[in-house]
Write a protein that holds these residues in place. Structure first.
Motif, PDB file in Angstrom:
ATOM      1  N   GLN A 563      50.125 -63.654  87.001  1.00  0.00           N
ATOM      2  CA  GLN A 563      51.158 -64.677  87.129  1.00  0.00           C
ATOM      3  C   GLN A 563      51.006 -65.467  88.423  1.00  0.00           C
ATOM      4  OE1 GLN A 563      55.127 -63.119  86.638  1.00  0.00           O
ATOM      5  NE2 GLN A 563      56.106 -65.080  87.057  1.00  0.00           N
ATOM      6  N   ALA A 564      50.559 -64.785  89.473  1.00  0.00           N
ATOM      7  CA  ALA A 564      50.354 -65.459  90.761  1.00  0.00           C
ATOM      8  C   ALA A 564      49.094 -66.314  90.760  1.00  0.00           C
ATOM      9  CB  ALA A 564      50.286 -64.424  91.882  1.00  0.00           C
ATOM     10  N   GLY A 565      48.227 -66.092  89.785  1.00  0.00           N
ATOM     11  CA  GLY A 565      47.000 -66.885  89.711  1.00  0.00           C
ATOM     12  C   GLY A 565      45.791 -66.210  90.324  1.00  0.00           C
ATOM     13  N   GLY A 566      45.938 -64.934  90.727  1.00  0.00           N
ATOM     14  CA  GLY A 566      44.813 -64.227  91.317  1.00  0.00           C
ATOM     15  C   GLY A 566      44.434 -64.785  92.674  1.00  0.00           C
ATOM     16  N   TYR A 567      43.230 -64.451  93.113  1.00  0.00           N
ATOM     17  CA  TYR A 567      42.734 -64.948  94.394  1.00  0.00           C
ATOM     18  C   TYR A 567      42.316 -66.408  94.265  1.00  0.00           C
ATOM     19  CZ  TYR A 567      42.553 -60.100  95.999  1.00  0.00           C
ATOM     20  OH  TYR A 567      42.883 -58.817  96.358  1.00  0.00           O
ATOM     21  N   ASP A 568      42.532 -67.168  95.328  1.00  0.00           N
ATOM     22  CA  ASP A 568      42.122 -68.572  95.345  1.00  0.00           C
ATOM     23  C   ASP A 568      40.668 -68.645  95.803  1.00  0.00           C
ATOM     24  OD1 ASP A 568      41.690 -71.278  95.796  1.00  0.00           O
ATOM     25  OD2 ASP A 568      43.724 -71.627  96.528  1.00  0.00           O
ATOM     26  N   PRO A 569      39.737 -69.076  94.933  1.00  0.00           N
ATOM     27  CA  PRO A 569      38.307 -69.075  95.278  1.00  0.00           C
ATOM     28  C   PRO A 569      37.941 -69.963  96.464  1.00  0.00           C
ATOM     29  CG  PRO A 569      38.619 -69.287  92.908  1.00  0.00           C
ATOM     30  CD  PRO A 569      39.969 -69.474  93.536  1.00  0.00           C
ATOM     31  N   GLN A 570      38.845 -70.862  96.878  1.00  0.00           N
ATOM     32  CA  GLN A 570      38.506 -71.716  98.028  1.00  0.00           C
ATOM     33  C   GLN A 570      38.486 -70.915  99.331  1.00  0.00           C
ATOM     34  OE1 GLN A 570      41.395 -74.541  99.745  1.00  0.00           O
ATOM     35  NE2 GLN A 570      42.899 -73.767  98.241  1.00  0.00           N
ATOM     36  N   TYR A 571      39.092 -69.715  99.317  1.00  0.00           N
ATOM     37  CA  TYR A 571      39.180 -68.934 100.550  1.00  0.00           C
ATOM     38  C   TYR A 571      38.160 -67.806 100.556  1.00  0.00           C
ATOM     39  CZ  TYR A 571      43.715 -71.237 101.113  1.00  0.00           C
ATOM     40  OH  TYR A 571      44.719 -72.164 101.236  1.00  0.00           O
ATOM     41  N   ARG A 572      37.343 -67.784 101.591  1.00  0.00           N
ATOM     42  CA  ARG A 572      36.460 -66.643 101.838  1.00  0.00           C
ATOM     43  C   ARG A 572      36.993 -65.807 102.989  1.00  0.00           C
ATOM     44  NH1 ARG A 572      30.732 -66.639 100.050  1.00  0.00           N
ATOM     45  NH2 ARG A 572      30.558 -68.140  98.347  1.00  0.00           N
ATOM     46  N   ILE A 573      37.915 -66.348 103.739  1.00  0.00           N
ATOM     47  CA  ILE A 573      38.622 -65.629 104.797  1.00  0.00           C
ATOM     48  C   ILE A 573      40.118 -65.815 104.546  1.00  0.00           C
ATOM     49  CG2 ILE A 573      39.075 -65.460 107.283  1.00  0.00           C
ATOM     50  CD1 ILE A 573      36.318 -66.624 107.780  1.00  0.00           C
ATOM     51  N   GLY A 574      40.872 -64.717 104.632  1.00  0.00           N
ATOM     52  CA  GLY A 574      42.324 -64.814 104.463  1.00  0.00           C
ATOM     53  C   GLY A 574      42.780 -64.881 103.022  1.00  0.00           C
ATOM     54  N   GLU A 575      41.865 -64.596 102.084  1.00  0.00           N
ATOM     55  CA  GLU A 575      42.220 -64.708 100.669  1.00  0.00           C
ATOM     56  C   GLU A 575      43.323 -63.719 100.281  1.00  0.00           C
ATOM     57  OE1 GLU A 575      39.550 -61.398 101.112  1.00  0.00           O
ATOM     58  OE2 GLU A 575      39.291 -63.483 101.764  1.00  0.00           O
ATOM     59  N   ASP A 576      43.327 -62.545 100.923  1.00  0.00           N
ATOM     60  CA  ASP A 576      44.369 -61.546 100.638  1.00  0.00           C
ATOM     61  C   ASP A 576      45.739 -62.045 101.091  1.00  0.00           C
ATOM     62  OD1 ASP A 576      42.809 -59.240  99.622  1.00  0.00           O
ATOM     63  OD2 ASP A 576      41.888 -59.322 101.590  1.00  0.00           O
ATOM     64  N   HIS A 577      45.763 -62.627 102.278  1.00  0.00           N
ATOM     65  CA  HIS A 577      47.022 -63.143 102.830  1.00  0.00           C
ATOM     66  C   HIS A 577      47.596 -64.220 101.912  1.00  0.00           C
ATOM     67  CE1 HIS A 577      50.051 -64.246 105.682  1.00  0.00           C
ATOM     68  NE2 HIS A 577      49.511 -65.427 105.947  1.00  0.00           N
ATOM     69  N   ASP A 578      46.750 -65.086 101.439  1.00  0.00           N
ATOM     70  CA  ASP A 578      47.197 -66.142 100.521  1.00  0.00           C
ATOM     71  C   ASP A 578      47.770 -65.547  99.232  1.00  0.00           C
ATOM     72  OD1 ASP A 578      47.146 -68.906  99.197  1.00  0.00           O
ATOM     73  OD2 ASP A 578      45.723 -67.797  97.954  1.00  0.00           O
ATOM     74  N   LEU A 579      47.068 -64.570  98.650  1.00  0.00           N
ATOM     75  CA  LEU A 579      47.548 -63.952  97.415  1.00  0.00           C
ATOM     76  C   LEU A 579      48.901 -63.288  97.624  1.00  0.00           C
ATOM     77  CD1 LEU A 579      47.247 -62.884  94.501  1.00  0.00           C
ATOM     78  CD2 LEU A 579      45.996 -60.928  95.464  1.00  0.00           C
ATOM     79  N   PHE A 580      49.046 -62.545  98.711  1.00  0.00           N
ATOM     80  CA  PHE A 580      50.292 -61.804  98.905  1.00  0.00           C
ATOM     81  C   PHE A 580      51.468 -62.720  99.233  1.00  0.00           C
ATOM     82  CE2 PHE A 580      47.856 -58.086  98.402  1.00  0.00           C
ATOM     83  CZ  PHE A 580      48.754 -57.068  98.122  1.00  0.00           C
ATOM     84  N   LEU A 581      51.216 -63.844  99.839  1.00  0.00           N
ATOM     85  CA  LEU A 581      52.312 -64.807 100.014  1.00  0.00           C
ATOM     86  C   LEU A 581      52.807 -65.305  98.660  1.00  0.00           C
ATOM     87  CD1 LEU A 581      51.162 -66.932 103.097  1.00  0.00           C
ATOM     88  CD2 LEU A 581      52.989 -65.225 103.000  1.00  0.00           C
ATOM     89  N   ARG A 582      51.879 -65.501  97.716  1.00  0.00           N
ATOM     90  CA  ARG A 582      52.297 -65.930  96.374  1.00  0.00           C
ATOM     91  C   ARG A 582      52.977 -64.788  95.616  1.00  0.00           C
ATOM     92  NH1 ARG A 582      47.570 -66.914  93.806  1.00  0.00           N
ATOM     93  NH2 ARG A 582      46.184 -66.796  95.607  1.00  0.00           N
ATOM     94  N   LEU A 583      52.480 -63.560  95.801  1.00  0.00           N
ATOM     95  CA  LEU A 583      53.107 -62.417  95.143  1.00  0.00           C
ATOM     96  C   LEU A 583      54.540 -62.211  95.625  1.00  0.00           C
ATOM     97  CD1 LEU A 583      50.179 -59.807  95.144  1.00  0.00           C
ATOM     98  CD2 LEU A 583      51.193 -60.909  93.137  1.00  0.00           C
ATOM     99  N   MET A 584      54.784 -62.454  96.903  1.00  0.00           N
ATOM    100  CA  MET A 584      56.131 -62.260  97.451  1.00  0.00           C
ATOM    101  C   MET A 584      57.152 -63.204  96.833  1.00  0.00           C
ATOM    102  SD  MET A 584      55.484 -61.455 101.491  1.00  0.00           S
ATOM    103  CE  MET A 584      54.194 -60.304 101.970  1.00  0.00           C
ATOM    104  N   ASP A 585      56.679 -64.292  96.262  1.00  0.00           N
ATOM    105  CA  ASP A 585      57.587 -65.197  95.550  1.00  0.00           C
ATOM    106  C   ASP A 585      57.960 -64.653  94.172  1.00  0.00           C
ATOM    107  OD1 ASP A 585      57.645 -67.074  97.602  1.00  0.00           O
ATOM    108  OD2 ASP A 585      55.911 -68.172  96.831  1.00  0.00           O
TER     109      ASP A 585
END
Length: 732
Positions: A563-585
């Motif tokens: 539902q969050a869209g998984g990992y964003d392929p544009q990020y090779r650094i900080g991809e986890d942080h980006d995913l978890f910010l979306r999960l928190m929503d």
């Protein structure tokens, strides 16, 4: 809350009066404190009944196909339209057709986590049984095949007994749990279907101890004896015995009979038998309070007799056959008075006037039943069994690896040696050029599934690839150079089951050196580098501050991940942080209170080669999320920035340019001078005027806490218009 869908032959009632309706309503009414419950029931009309915010019932009327199947069965079985066997066989046949009930089930199935069957007769509707990942539960009212074999009298119907056996066997085999109402039926299920005894549990019938009215003193010399029951063959058999035998042998006793079991006898008249037919709950309670004794001359049936429990709980002296109190471990002349069919009249006539003895027996029986068979206790026990059972569900461990030969085997072994063995382990080799492929190809454990990518696509792509291959509900993340301690998966799953509102659970972690292979004596960098425990509120509150979170330790709901869209392929650094910010929503994220993960601080990993680049990337990800929050709410992404002079200059030149956020006012902060209150007042003034829509605070929180408190005191809200960003971040 987990969503539970329950299928049943008949509708619930509030308040329930007799028979299976009592069990059906009360168990799920109490379970709705722990699960979101939807009942799907056959009925005579279409209704949606809302009992509470977490408890509802969809009632589905007879399908047009019903008439055709009924006519065919009347001819085949040579019976009337309302035969007991006919109704059940018709239900089985309809369950294999495209009916309204099937359409309603298919709709509710999509949003349900657990499917519960109250009997095997509706199993045909459950077309996903055995092919999906949703656990099934068989909450039996009876051992239905044994009961059918015992009470089906129609010879033509008996050829369908094999079908009943096959359906119940299929349900029992595929169910994660089977609940039986007595130890005898539990043993019967295990023996007949060769079931694992560990999955067959007890869920007896019960009572609500506080629902009964105060008992009334006898008004006259004549004794009133009471029986109540649904329109069900064993009850009808008992009423026949009362009318044709018991009443005649006990002329000084007035027998009162209530419930659907009166139906076949409405044209019968006996001077000391009164047939009330169906009664409402108020009348039922009045009867329980006013009669002198209860009789239960039942000699057939299955399960635990609910009327037995109710008579005892209400304080009514009970005369019953041994079969009528089956499964309850009651003792004759301690909890009740045992009277078999051949001596029932004699026992009643001997003891019905011995008030002191009856009061003593009744008090003991009442205490025993109320202490052991309350619906609250039964529901708590069911919940505990369900939670323990679902811990055994399989999970999907996912790993992405690129040139990870140095520590890959140790990392993989830490998963294969988990105390919780029920998993698939999906490893994606993201185009490695070292010996990673050889290490992976030498793995023989059948739980491991390896995928080799020809080219390197980046960690986000590789993890998404692994998640797409995952078959189970929970995704367990594992980095290719880190270590999961042996009880990690078991502890995290147990925590998730105990907190069903969570979509993810991380764990505390330790930092380990890279120089030494990891084992039980792996050196920790320092005691101070063991992470603290963060509550879910702290994690959410400090979501952009991002500290002491090890994303590699996470277990994530696959549904939430997608539902969050998984990992964003544009990020090779900080991809986890980006995913978890979306999960928190999407839902709550928590941390298990215990160290279950070891994070290898490898100075050669991408995120450590250039710490300033890593920190910058994470800050930019945070700011992009903040900007999207503004835009989602129709606000201009304009803010004030509180930071040191160096950080402020970097932020306005680089972060603003790459993220599009607008800084209208920069507030300089130094540890010596702190921040001029006039600047704070200026920022608050711009906020109130709508020129800015928030304030970003960049730096270590501890020295800035007084300023943050001042801003909150003046009306700003954390993560709505006040955002904390940390210059140095430990998130991994």
């Amino acid at each position: 809350m987990r969503r539970m869908l329950v299928l049943n032959l008949f509708p619930a009632a509030r308040p329930p009066i007799i028979g299976g309706q009592i069990r059906y309503f009360h168990i799920y009414d109490k379970l709705s404190n722990y699960y979101d419950i939807t009942l799907l029931s056959q009925s005579c009309r279409r209704e949606k009944i809302v009992f509470s915010n977490t408890f509802r019932e969809y009632r589905v009327p007879k399908d047009p196909l019903d008439k055709h199947i009924t006519r065919s069965l009347i001819e085949e079985l040579q019976c009337g339209r309302s035969g007991y066997e006919l109704n059940l066989i018709r239900t089985i046949k309809l369950s294999n057709c495209r009916t309204e009930f099937k359409a309603q089930y298919d709709s509710l199935y999509e949003t349900s986590d657990i499917i519960v069957h109250e009997s095997p007769y509706l199993l045909g509707y459950d077309r996903h049984l055995g092919t999906d990942r949703k656990p099934r539960i068989y909450n039996s009212h009876n051992h239905d095949f044994i009961l059918a074999r015992q009470i089906w009298k129609n010879e033509q119907a008996q050829k369908y007994l094999q079908l009943v056996y096959d359906l119940e066997n299929k349900l029992a085999q595929n169910a994660a749990l089977v609940f039986a109402t007595s130890e005898k039926e539990r043993e019967s299920f295990i023996a007949m279907y060769n079931l694992n005894p560990g999955k067959v549990k007890l869920a007896p019938n019960g009572i609500n101890p506080n629902e009964w009215l105060t008992r009334k003193e006898a008004a006259g010399e004549r004794i009133t004896a009471f029986f109540i029951g649904a329109n069900y063959p064993p009850n009808i058999q008992a009423v026949d015995y009362i009318i044709n035998h018991l009443a005649d042998k006990c002329p000084q006793i007035d027998f009162i009979v209530a419930g659907g079991c009166c139906g076949p006898f409405q044209d019968r008249e006996m001077p000391n038998v009164k047939l009330l037919g169906r009664v409402n709950n108020k009348k039922k309670l009045d009867l329980f309070a006013g009669v002198d004794i209860a009789v239960n001359p039942v000699i057939s049936g299955a399960g635990v007799n609910i009327k037995t429990l109710e008579f005892l709980s209400a304080g009514v002296p009970l005369f019953s056959t041994g079969f009528g109190v089956r499964g309850l471990d009651l003792i004759d002349k301690k909890h009740y008075l045992k009277a078999e069919i051949e001596n029932f009249p004699e026992i009643i006539n001997e003891f019905c006037h011995q008030k002191d003895l009856l009061q003593e027996i009744t008090a003991c029986g009442r205490s025993y039943v109320n202490d052991n068979y309350s619906w609250n206790k039964i529901a708590r026990d069911i919940k505990e069994e369900i939670d323990n059972s679902l811990v055994e569900e399989k999970v999907s461990v996912i790993m992405a690896v690129y040139n990870g030969q140095d520590y890959l085997k140790e990392s993989i072994d830490s998963i294969l040696n988990q105390t919780y063995p029920h998993f698939e382990f999906i490893i994606v080799n993201d185009g490695s050029r070292d010996d990673t492929a050889k290490i992976l190809d030498n793995i023989t454990d059948p739980r491991v599934k390896v995928y080799h990518l020809a080219e390197n696509h980046g960690v986000s792509y590789a993890r998404n690839f692994a998640a797409a291959k995952a078959e189970y509900e929970w995704l367990v993340l594992q980095d290719d150079d880190d270590i999961s301690l042996p009880g990690r998966i078991e502890e995290q799953l147990r925590y998730l089951k105990a907190h069903p509102d969570l979509i993810s659970a991380l764990s505390m972690f330790q930092l380990i050196k890279t120089e030494t292979p990891v084992n039980e004596n792996s050196p920790i960098i320092s005691k101070s580098m063991t992470s603290p425990h963060l509550t879910r509120n702290r994690i959410k509150k400090m979501r952009f501050y991002c500290y002491w979170l090890c994303y590699g330790s996470a277990v994530i709901s696959r549904q939430a991940f997608l539902q969050a869209g998984g990992y964003d392929p544009q990020y090779r650094i900080g991809e986890d942080h980006d995913l978890f910010l979306r999960l928190m929503d999407l839902g709550a994220i928590d941390m298990v209170p215990g160290t279950l993960y070891q994070y290898r601080y490898d100075r050669n990993s991408i995120s450590k080669i250039n710490l300033s680049e890593t920190r910058a990337a994470i800050i930019k990800i945070s700011v992009r999320h903040i900007k999207r929050m503004y835009e989602k709410n129709g606000l201009t992404p304009a803010a004030a920035l509180l930071a040191s002079e160096e950080d402020s200059e970097y932020f306005t030149k680089t972060v603003c340019a790459e993220t599009g956020i607008q800084i209208k006012l920069s507030l300089r902060y130094t540890k010596d001078q702190q921040t001029d209150n006039r600047h704070i007042d200026q920022a608050l003034s711009l906020f109130k005027q709508g020129i800015i829509n928030g304030i970003l605070v960049l730096g270590d929180l501890k020295p800035m806490q007084p300023i943050v408190n001042q801003l909150i005191h003046n009306g700003l809200t954390l993560n709505k218009n006040l955002f904390l960003l940390k210059k140095f971040m430990f998130c991994c």
